[in-house]
Design an enzyme around this catalytic site. Structure first.
Site, PDB file in Angstrom:
ATOM      1  N   ASN A 139       0.810  -1.230   0.000  1.00 41.15           N
ATOM      2  CA  ASN A 139       0.000   0.000   0.000  1.00 41.15           C
ATOM      3  C   ASN A 139       0.846   1.285   0.000  1.00 41.15           C
ATOM      4  OD1 ASN A 139       0.768  -0.633   2.614  1.00 41.15           O
ATOM      5  ND2 ASN A 139      -1.085   0.209   3.533  1.00 41.15           N
ATOM      6  N   GLU A 154       3.956  -5.058  12.266  1.00 41.89           N
ATOM      7  CA  GLU A 154       2.967  -3.991  12.037  1.00 41.89           C
ATOM      8  C   GLU A 154       1.876  -4.595  11.177  1.00 41.89           C
ATOM      9  OE1 GLU A 154       2.828  -1.158  13.356  1.00 41.89           O
ATOM     10  OE2 GLU A 154       4.849  -0.587  13.960  1.00 41.89           O
ATOM     11  N   CYS A 207      -3.518   0.636   6.591  1.00 46.67           N
ATOM     12  CA  CYS A 207      -3.740  -0.211   7.769  1.00 46.67           C
ATOM     13  C   CYS A 207      -4.604   0.515   8.783  1.00 46.67           C
ATOM     14  CB  CYS A 207      -2.397  -0.609   8.369  1.00 46.67           C
ATOM     15  SG  CYS A 207      -1.309   0.786   8.657  1.00 46.67           S
ATOM     16  N   GLU A 252       6.947   1.279  15.386  1.00 47.55           N
ATOM     17  CA  GLU A 252       7.910   1.899  14.489  1.00 47.55           C
ATOM     18  C   GLU A 252       7.880   3.407  14.740  1.00 47.55           C
ATOM     19  OE1 GLU A 252       6.600   0.054  10.608  1.00 47.55           O
ATOM     20  OE2 GLU A 252       8.666  -0.653  10.656  1.00 47.55           O
TER      21      GLU A 252
HETATM   22  P1  NAD Z   1       0.645  -9.695   3.270  1.00 52.69           P
HETATM   23  O1  NAD Z   1       0.757 -10.153   4.668  1.00 52.69           O
HETATM   24  O2  NAD Z   1      -0.067 -10.563   2.308  1.00 52.69           O
HETATM   25  O3  NAD Z   1       2.088  -9.468   2.630  1.00 52.69           O
HETATM   26  C1  NAD Z   1       3.032  -8.593   3.203  1.00 52.69           C
HETATM   27  C2  NAD Z   1       4.422  -9.036   2.801  1.00 52.69           C
HETATM   28  O4  NAD Z   1       4.692 -10.314   3.377  1.00 52.69           O
HETATM   29  C3  NAD Z   1       4.636  -9.201   1.306  1.00 52.69           C
HETATM   30  O5  NAD Z   1       5.935  -8.718   0.989  1.00 52.69           O
HETATM   31  C4  NAD Z   1       4.567 -10.701   1.110  1.00 52.69           C
HETATM   32  O6  NAD Z   1       5.275 -11.172  -0.027  1.00 52.69           O
HETATM   33  C5  NAD Z   1       5.213 -11.191   2.387  1.00 52.69           C
HETATM   34  N1  NAD Z   1       4.856 -12.562   2.774  1.00 52.69           N
HETATM   35  C6  NAD Z   1       3.776 -13.301   2.417  1.00 52.69           C
HETATM   36  N2  NAD Z   1       3.799 -14.518   3.020  1.00 52.69           N
HETATM   37  C7  NAD Z   1       4.899 -14.529   3.799  1.00 52.69           C
HETATM   38  C8  NAD Z   1       5.461 -15.480   4.710  1.00 52.69           C
HETATM   39  N3  NAD Z   1       4.893 -16.676   4.924  1.00 52.69           N
HETATM   40  N4  NAD Z   1       6.575 -15.149   5.378  1.00 52.69           N
HETATM   41  C9  NAD Z   1       7.156 -13.940   5.215  1.00 52.69           C
HETATM   42  N5  NAD Z   1       6.693 -13.002   4.357  1.00 52.69           N
HETATM   43  C10 NAD Z   1       5.570 -13.286   3.658  1.00 52.69           C
HETATM   44  O7  NAD Z   1       0.003  -8.251   3.341  1.00 52.69           O
HETATM   45  P2  NAD Z   1      -0.396  -7.300   2.120  1.00 52.69           P
HETATM   46  O8  NAD Z   1      -1.637  -7.842   1.518  1.00 52.69           O
HETATM   47  O9  NAD Z   1       0.796  -7.042   1.274  1.00 52.69           O
HETATM   48  O10 NAD Z   1      -0.703  -5.921   2.883  1.00 52.69           O
HETATM   49  C11 NAD Z   1      -1.928  -5.604   3.412  1.00 52.69           C
HETATM   50  C12 NAD Z   1      -1.936  -5.785   4.910  1.00 52.69           C
HETATM   51  O11 NAD Z   1      -0.875  -5.053   5.501  1.00 52.69           O
HETATM   52  C13 NAD Z   1      -3.197  -5.269   5.543  1.00 52.69           C
HETATM   53  O12 NAD Z   1      -3.653  -6.180   6.513  1.00 52.69           O
HETATM   54  C14 NAD Z   1      -2.751  -3.978   6.199  1.00 52.69           C
HETATM   55  O13 NAD Z   1      -3.546  -3.569   7.269  1.00 52.69           O
HETATM   56  C15 NAD Z   1      -1.358  -4.322   6.626  1.00 52.69           C
HETATM   57  N6  NAD Z   1      -0.559  -3.120   6.851  1.00 52.69           N
HETATM   58  C16 NAD Z   1      -0.180  -2.795   8.129  1.00 52.69           C
HETATM   59  C17 NAD Z   1       0.531  -1.630   8.382  1.00 52.69           C
HETATM   60  C18 NAD Z   1       0.954  -1.233   9.764  1.00 52.69           C
HETATM   61  O14 NAD Z   1       1.835  -0.391   9.887  1.00 52.69           O
HETATM   62  N7  NAD Z   1       0.376  -1.778  10.818  1.00 52.69           N
HETATM   63  C19 NAD Z   1       0.859  -0.795   7.308  1.00 52.69           C
HETATM   64  C20 NAD Z   1       0.456  -1.149   6.026  1.00 52.69           C
HETATM   65  C21 NAD Z   1      -0.241  -2.316   5.815  1.00 52.69           C
END
Ligand code: NAD
Length: 468
Positions: free
Chosen positions: A144, A240, A274, A448
């Protein structure tokens, strides 16, 4: 078709395999990036490990390098913002803001101090608390805010004296790879490594023997996998994760005062934040006018390709997310919800979904209970503030939340009872590089940003010297 390189040990690495990146505004592949192999990941980890002793030695030398990085990002290469729009979908002016935000965060973080606290210094002895870097950090980011969330990890990890291997989401790898290309000649070889690949690459990073810390931003489901993968090696983790932020409008608020702010608190970045507002609790007496006003705002928002002038809301970033938002709204309809405006996909190419306001809905429906992460906002009536608060807190999520009122003191009292990391009054999405950001409950572990985030990349050492 443009191609990009990974940064491993200070060098450009094309990679032996590549994978396509889709522009969400067209649904078509527009660039190719390396698909990092196990061998290439091992090289990146080994390079980071080798660079660690020299990099960890001198804080002021590191600060100087980070200041040079900030200067490079302040005048980014032409095309960086366009690439961000093309890979992520956000409007071009917002892409520019993300780049400037990344610079701002990096610039601020580079100025932070790493404290040495002296607890005792007398004839009996000297005791001080030091903060030591951990070693190699494995950093994994979502799609995002790829650049900004990458900087949130790179800047504090490096200032604290760690080296890093970072992997962006496979949906938005380009601008992080470009960041590596921009900083490659500024940062000593091996200190900053950028690799690109899919989920399996993330998993390989979290179970790799070299990193001592995993800094992860993404979904709750993946966060739990990361925690499990880190456990056998007792790697440190910062997670996060997702949110389902409530906004509670108090009875004394005025619809005209709050509706626009609430709307953009929910629909900024096409709802893909998020800590965006994901559900709104509104007093029954204000329900109809609030629905009407939010509906007007949704209808008036300009949706389109982020490269086109005047666009305010781009497409959803990827097909799975597009399908998920569609599914949640369809499920709400089946549970009797009333679609005030939107409620469907836009005909044509790309992952466009009409900004959607949903009324006649309550807790117990997926659109309210789950994180939609998209442009569909459920609005829920309430009659009693304590009950609204109870419902706002009745979730595993706890990232942030907001309370809206003409009386900020009263609103602060209510906001203080929200079970979340950031509690806002008469605003939402109020973040800064000096403010710790993190989630309660399933929304995360650790924070963070600011000195608190920086210290998350360190370990305490007590230096205890006996003098008598
Ligand atoms: P996601 O968990 O699908 O993927 C995030 C990252 O993790 C990607 O780079 C992905 O390739 C990697 N990944 C996937 N499987 C993995 C594994 N088994 N081990 C290690 N890495 C792995 O999330 P997304 O769909 O990319 O992002 C959306 C989510 O992120 C939403 O839930 C959003 O709320 C959250 N988010 C949180 C914050 C925060 O600061 N709290 C900020 C932005 C987004």
């Amino acid at each position: 078709m443009p191609e990009f390189t990974m940064t491993i040990d200070g060098k450009a690495v094309k990679g032996s395999k590549s994978v396509g990146v889709i522009n969400p505004a067209t649904g078509k592949e527009f660039a190719r990036v390396p698909d990092c192999t196990t061998e290439e990941l091992n090289q990146a980890m080994a390079a980071a490990q080798k660079a660690f002793p020299a990099w960890s030695r001198d804080l002021e030398a590191r600060r100087k390098v980070l200041n040079e990085c900030a200067a490079a990002l302040q005048s980014p290469p032409e095309g960086l913002a366009r690439m961000l729009t093309q890979e992520q979908g956000k409007p071009l002016d917002k892409a520019g803001q993300e780049i400037m935000g990344s610079w701002y965060w990096l610039n601020y973080t580079a100025s932070l101090q790493i404290p040495v606290e002296v607890l005792q210094d007398n004839a009996q002895g000297h005791i001080e608390i030091r903060r030591k870097p951990l070693g190699v950090v494995a950093a994994i980011t979502p799609w995002n805010y790829p650049l900004m969330l990458g900087i949130w990890k790179i800047a504090p990890a490096l200032l604290a004296g760690n080296t890093i291997v970072i992997k962006p989401s496979p949906f938005t790898p380009i601008t992080t790879l470009m960041l590596g290309e921009i900083l490659r000649d500024i940062v000593p070889p091996g200190v900053l490594n950028v690799v690109s690949g899919g989920d399996a690459l993330g998993a390989a990073m979290t179970s790799h023997p070299i990193p001592r810390k995993i800094s992860f931003t993404g979904s709750v489901a993946t966060g739990k996998k990361v925690a499990a993968a880190a456990a056998p090696d007792l790697k440190r983790i910062t997670l996060e994760l997702g949110g389902n932020d409530p906004a509670i409008v108090l009875p004394d608020a005025s619809v005209d005062d709050v509706a626009t702010k609430i709307f953009w608190g929910a629909f900024e970045n096409c709802g893909q934040i998020c800590s965006a507002i994901k559900r709104v609790y509104v007093p029954q007496a204000m329900y109809a006018p609030m629905l009407e006003k939010l509906g007007e705002l949704a209808k008036g928002a300009k949706v389109g390709n982020g490269l086109d002038a005047g666009v305010q809301i781009g497409p959803l970033n990827n097909k799975p997310q597009y399908d998920r938002v569609t599914e949640l709204v369809e499920d709400a309809k089946q549970h009797g919800a009333k679609i005030v405006t939107g409620g469907k996909r836009r005909v044509g190419d790309g992952y466009f979904y009409e900004p959607t306001i949903v009324g006649g809905i309550s807790d117990g429906v997926r659109l309210v209970d789950e994180e939609q992460f998209g442009p569909a906002l459920p609005v829920i009536p309430y009659t009693d503030v304590d009950d609204a608060l109870r419902r706002a807190n009745a979730t595993h999520f706890g990232l942030s939340g907001s309370v809206w009122s003409k009386d900020p003191e009263r609103a602060a009292e209510v906001a203080g009872k929200l079970e979340c990391g950031s509690a806002w009054v008469n605003q939402h999405l109020a973040m800064g590089p000096n403010l710790p950001f993190g989630g309660a409950k399933w929304s995360g572990i650790g924070v963070e940003n600011g000195p608190w985030g920086l210290l998350g990349f360190t370990e305490i050492q007590v230096l205890n010297v006996a003098r008598s």
